[in-house]
Design an enzyme around this catalytic site. Sequence first.
Site, PDB file in Angstrom:
ATOM      1  N   ARG A   1       5.749  -2.903   8.171  1.00  0.00           N
ATOM      2  CA  ARG A   1       5.686  -3.042   9.634  1.00  0.00           C
ATOM      3  C   ARG A   1       4.420  -3.815   9.962  1.00  0.00           C
ATOM      4  O   ARG A   1       3.352  -3.562   9.375  1.00  0.00           O
ATOM      5  CB  ARG A   1       5.652  -1.675  10.307  1.00  0.00           C
ATOM      6  CG  ARG A   1       5.358  -1.770  11.801  1.00  0.00           C
ATOM      7  CD  ARG A   1       5.489  -0.450  12.493  1.00  0.00           C
ATOM      8  NE  ARG A   1       6.893  -0.047  12.595  1.00  0.00           N
ATOM      9  CZ  ARG A   1       7.315   1.001  13.291  1.00  0.00           C
ATOM     10  NH1 ARG A   1       6.441   1.767  13.937  1.00  0.00           N
ATOM     11  NH2 ARG A   1       8.599   1.304  13.340  1.00  0.00           N
TER      12      ARG A   1
ATOM     13  N   ARG B   1       8.295   8.092  12.484  1.00  0.00           N
ATOM     14  CA  ARG B   1       9.664   8.179  11.950  1.00  0.00           C
ATOM     15  C   ARG B   1       9.955   7.178  10.853  1.00  0.00           C
ATOM     16  O   ARG B   1      10.503   7.528   9.807  1.00  0.00           O
ATOM     17  CB  ARG B   1      10.696   7.925  13.064  1.00  0.00           C
ATOM     18  CG  ARG B   1      11.106   9.118  13.845  1.00  0.00           C
ATOM     19  CD  ARG B   1      11.383   8.685  15.259  1.00  0.00           C
ATOM     20  NE  ARG B   1      10.153   8.212  15.830  1.00  0.00           N
ATOM     21  CZ  ARG B   1       9.222   9.025  16.348  1.00  0.00           C
ATOM     22  NH1 ARG B   1       9.457  10.293  16.434  1.00  0.00           N
ATOM     23  NH2 ARG B   1       8.072   8.547  16.808  1.00  0.00           N
ATOM     24  N   THR B   2       9.660   5.917  11.108  1.00  0.00           N
ATOM     25  CA  THR B   2      10.110   4.880  10.168  1.00  0.00           C
ATOM     26  C   THR B   2       9.435   5.068   8.818  1.00  0.00           C
ATOM     27  O   THR B   2      10.095   5.112   7.776  1.00  0.00           O
ATOM     28  CB  THR B   2       9.825   3.477  10.748  1.00  0.00           C
ATOM     29  OG1 THR B   2      10.320   3.443  12.087  1.00  0.00           O
ATOM     30  CG2 THR B   2      10.491   2.408   9.928  1.00  0.00           C
TER      31      THR B   2
ATOM     32  N   LYS C   1     -10.366  -6.628   5.425  1.00  0.00           N
ATOM     33  CA  LYS C   1     -11.405  -7.547   4.914  1.00  0.00           C
ATOM     34  C   LYS C   1     -10.980  -8.998   5.087  1.00  0.00           C
ATOM     35  O   LYS C   1     -11.655  -9.905   4.619  1.00  0.00           O
ATOM     36  CB  LYS C   1     -11.645  -7.278   3.423  1.00  0.00           C
ATOM     37  CG  LYS C   1     -12.058  -5.865   3.091  1.00  0.00           C
ATOM     38  CD  LYS C   1     -12.073  -5.689   1.571  1.00  0.00           C
ATOM     39  CE  LYS C   1     -11.979  -4.227   1.187  1.00  0.00           C
ATOM     40  NZ  LYS C   1     -11.555  -4.063  -0.217  1.00  0.00           N
TER      41      LYS C   1
ATOM     42  N   HIS D   1      13.776  -4.712  14.691  1.00  0.00           N
ATOM     43  CA  HIS D   1      13.601  -3.436  13.985  1.00  0.00           C
ATOM     44  C   HIS D   1      14.957  -3.088  13.368  1.00  0.00           C
ATOM     45  O   HIS D   1      15.638  -2.169  13.804  1.00  0.00           O
ATOM     46  CB  HIS D   1      13.142  -2.370  14.978  1.00  0.00           C
ATOM     47  CG  HIS D   1      12.592  -1.120  14.368  1.00  0.00           C
ATOM     48  ND1 HIS D   1      12.720  -0.807  13.022  1.00  0.00           N
ATOM     49  CD2 HIS D   1      11.911  -0.078  14.937  1.00  0.00           C
ATOM     50  CE1 HIS D   1      12.137   0.366  12.798  1.00  0.00           C
ATOM     51  NE2 HIS D   1      11.635   0.827  13.933  1.00  0.00           N
TER      52      HIS D   1
END
Length: 309
Positions: A101, A51-52, A80, A129
């Site tokens: 995120r 969703r986000t 890396k 959030h």
Amino acid sequence: MRHLLDTTDLSLTEIEEMISLAMDIISNKKRYAHICDGKKLATLFFEPSTRTRLSFEAAMYELGGNVIGFSEASSSSASKGETVSDTIRIVSNYADIIAMRHPLEGAPRVAATKTLVPIINAGDGGHAHPTQTLTDLLTIYREKGRLDNFTIGLCGDLKFGRTVHSLIKALCRYTGVRFVLIAPNELQVPDYIIKDVLEPGNAEYVQVESLEEVMPQLDVLYMTRIQRERFFSQEEYLKHKDAFILDADKLENAKQDLTIMHPLPRVNEIATEVDDDPRAKYFEQALNGKYIRMALIITLLKWGDNLED
Ligand code: CP
């Protein structure tokens, strides 16, 4: 330039202006279809999302802009060994605004010290959030017509559920919001939510273990999933995974105008039979996420003088 790292970065007036802008976008989509022409959003997702990430990307496309980014750390140079700081220094040369995120709490705050463009926290570990909270506030506003004077039940994994922490921080600032915190003792809200958020805000709250006993009191029921990925052992997760399952029987004593919300994804904490109940609003909630993120992108670009009024 302003960032959105936590809900408290926004004043109540700014939150209400963002909700008003989202409402205008919903009513006048064409008016906003080119407002971000030539602008780029970077979506840097070091942790999975449906969703986000996709609602941010849809939001930018619907505003006329473009999107760059990655959906998993393994397809970026983080794999890396590149640090978040270096990644942000680079990407902020390529994009006008960044939504990120990260599994580590505080990673977006570190990013904000290195960036040339606004940073949006799209979820950091078990911490916060804020764009889900804006989504939730828009949903409550559309359903109830107000953001004050109601009783909300927050149910499930209140310990690790970052959406719950951000939502409590936001709703605590409104008058007359009563919190019913429904969770097994081990999964109750962290101490800092009680000591630094609810108590200083003089918020009325109770902590209970049974959903059935409080159901008739609730105006809003906010279900959450047990956050499997944040448990230290599979055994602990299995102990709690079916702690609460909302079904038609449990809704028998609920108010007729109850609003049932869930940030999603759902696992099994809401039976699919509830989806057809007119009080179930979690799919509308996910759609609201796109509109409020459109409003947020416009607002942050304007605050950074990167979009004309
Ligand atoms: N609500 C939410 O954050 O969903 P995703 O994890 O799918 O983005």
